[in-house]
Structures are given as structure tokens and as C-alpha cells.
Design an enzyme around this catalytic site. Structure first.
Site, PDB file in Angstrom:
ATOM      1  N   CYS A  57       0.783  -1.065  -0.120  1.00 58.84           N
ATOM      2  CA  CYS A  57       0.171   0.019   0.000  1.00 58.84           C
ATOM      3  C   CYS A  57       0.983   1.351   0.017  1.00 58.84           C
ATOM      4  CB  CYS A  57      -0.949  -0.242   1.195  1.00 58.84           C
ATOM      5  SG  CYS A  57      -1.835  -1.603   1.064  1.00 58.84           S
ATOM      6  N   ARG A 140      -7.839  -4.415  -3.215  1.00 58.15           N
ATOM      7  CA  ARG A 140      -7.344  -3.352  -4.007  1.00 58.15           C
ATOM      8  C   ARG A 140      -8.138  -2.947  -5.096  1.00 58.15           C
ATOM      9  NH1 ARG A 140      -2.387  -2.470  -1.769  1.00 58.15           N
ATOM     10  NH2 ARG A 140      -1.551  -4.584  -0.740  1.00 58.15           N
TER      11      ARG A 140
HETATM   12  C1  BEZ Z   1       0.527  -4.738   1.977  1.00 61.38           C
HETATM   13  O1  BEZ Z   1       1.825  -4.740   1.966  1.00 61.38           O
HETATM   14  O2  BEZ Z   1       0.163  -3.566   1.465  1.00 61.38           O
HETATM   15  C2  BEZ Z   1      -0.192  -5.538   2.273  1.00 61.38           C
HETATM   16  C3  BEZ Z   1       0.073  -7.064   1.943  1.00 61.38           C
HETATM   17  C4  BEZ Z   1      -0.615  -8.214   2.270  1.00 61.38           C
HETATM   18  C5  BEZ Z   1      -1.874  -8.069   2.988  1.00 61.38           C
HETATM   19  C6  BEZ Z   1      -2.177  -6.709   3.230  1.00 61.38           C
HETATM   20  C7  BEZ Z   1      -1.479  -5.603   2.887  1.00 61.38           C
END
Ligand code: BEZ
Length: 241
Positions: A57, A140
Site C-alpha cells: 500500500c 485493492r
Molecule cells: C501490503 O503490503 O500492502 C499488504 C500485503 C498483504 C496484505 C495486506 C496488505
């Protein structure tokens, strides 16, 4: 016995292409917004992310912050959402600005609104909570909403997959080009590539088109007609500066 939330979850339909964007009022890192009314006359990319203070993110927010002006130049505003609260959003965005460096980007300031949605009300309205993936984090999602408040495209990615921003930008420009020139855009289309002339609606027109195809339009068959569309014309139509 099901809870009210479980029942609502079952009956809230996912917004689809062609639907009016569901409306809501929200607290954001840039103040209150009334969605989509505050964005009338503009394209909006409304996107969700799983959680603040997570690495994928973070890389996405830095990239959106870098591209914000490029999107604004196509009359498009960015609005983010996660089911975290406002103070978490503020702390995360400050950390990004102060500490994180990624692919040559640093001191990135996120100036577009990030919605707080701890109750998940908005995320649920938009089908951003997909329980097979996670019951507590939004997937997402990317909603492309046009200047009339209509959902024009939706892309979903799982939690582990960072978005492709070239594709998000390409899709936006392609939809604006389709509207402006009444055409469709073929696979991997980029400004300057040939465009598709919408298929004929009747046998008579189909025959006429193949027979009368001239330099303007090339028809490989009655259903597959393309024409040139100058890159300069496309960019003049979609770019504001
Ligand atoms: C992230 O790094 O944004 C992420 C990765 C796995 C699950 C949720 C967020």
C-alpha cells in the site's frame, strides 16, 4: 440467526459498470467529502487499499502521489479509502513523507483525500470487502467514475498484488478517447494507435461498410474496421495543459 450486518452483506449488490456511483459522506485526510456530488464534471478514481502501514500500500500511495498532477491534467481526481481511522491515515502519510524512499521517490506528500472507513460502510457499499480474500481488509479496488457520476470501469486486485499505474492511466485516457471520438480502443491501445470503428448494427450497413471502406477506414471484414486517430488530436482532447 443472522446479524443485520450479515443480512445487509447478502443483499447489497456490488456496484457494476454503468451504475450510478453509490453516494456517501465521509471524513477524509482533506476534510469532509460528499461523494460523488463534490466531483460533478470530473472523472474520479476511487480506490481502496487493505491497510495503513503496510508495504505494498505504501508503494502504491507514493506512486499515486507522484502521478496526481498527471491524472489532474486529464480532469481526474484521486480518492483513496481504507478501513483504518483518520489518525492512523495521518500518521501513515506523515511517515511516508518523512521516512520512506521507493524507486527514486522520497518526501512524497499525499495531497488527495484518504477516506476513513472504520465501520466499513463505504467499503461494503462498493464491494471492496471480499470475504474470500479478507473479512477485515478491503481488496485493492479501482473504480473509474465519469463526470456524470457513472461507474465506467472497475479493476480488482488481491491483497498481495500492487497495482499497475500505467494501465490505470491508459484505461482512463482510452475511455475519455472513446467518449470524445465515438470509437472503441483495441488491445493494448495507446494514443496514436489505430482505433476501432464500432461494429455495424445491421446486415445492410455491414455490406455497405466493407464496400465503401476508403482511406479513412480500413475493414478486414464487416465486423473489424479501424481508422487512424492522430496522437496529437487525442492528447488535445484529453489533456488540459
Ligand atoms: C501490503 O503490503 O500492502 C499488504 C500485503 C498483504 C496484505 C495486506 C496488505
Amino acid at each position: 440467526m443472522e446479524t443485520l450486518l450479515e443480512v445487509q452483506e447478502k443483499i447489497t449488490p456490488m456496484p457494476r459498470i454503468g451504475d450510478s456511483a453509490p453516494s456517501f459522506q465521509a471524513v477524509t485526510t482533506q476534510g469532509m467529502i460528499n461523494f460523488p456530488d463534490d466531483y460533478k464534471g470530473k472523472w474520479v478514481i476511487l480506490f481502496s487499499h487493505p491497510a495503513d502501514f503496510t508495504p505494498v500500500c505504501t508503494s502504491e500511495f507514493m506512486t499515486f502521489a507522484k502521478l496526481e498532477d498527471k491524472f489532474a491534467n486529464t480532469n481526474c481526481k484521486l480518492v483513496g479509502l481504507s478501513i483504518d481511522g483518520l489518525y492512523s491515515h495521518i500518521a501513515w502519510l506523515r511517515t511516508i513523507k518523512d521516512k520512506i524512499e521507493f524507486k527514486g521517490m522520497k518526501n512524497m506528500e499525499v495531497k488527495f483525500p484518504l477516506i476513513e472507513d472504520i465501520t466499513m460502510e463505504i467499503a461494503k457499499k462498493y464491494g471492496m470487502i471480499q470475504p474470500g480474500e479478507s473479512k477485515t481488509q478491503a481488496v485493492r479496488a479501482v473504480f473509474f467514475i465519469d463526470p456524470h457520476g457513472i461507474i465506467r470501469a472497475v479493476i480488482y486486485y488481491p491483497l498481495s498484488l500492487g497495482r499497475n499505474f500505467d494501465e490505470i492511466y491508459r484505461a482512463l485516457i482510452a475511455m475519455q478517447t472513446a467518449d470524445e471520438f465515438s470509437v472503441a480502443t483495441p488491445a493494448d491501445w495507446q494514443p496514436g494507435d489505430d482505433v476501432i470503428v464500432p461494429p455495424a448494427g445491421s446486415c445492410g450497413t455491414a455490406k455497405e461498410r466493407v464496400e465503401s471502406a476508403n482511406g479513412e477506414m480500413e475493414c478486414a471484414d464487416w465486423f473489424f474496421c479501424t481508422r487512424k486517430l492522430d496522437k496529437k488530436k487525442v492528447l488535445e482532447a484529453v489533456l488540459k495543459n
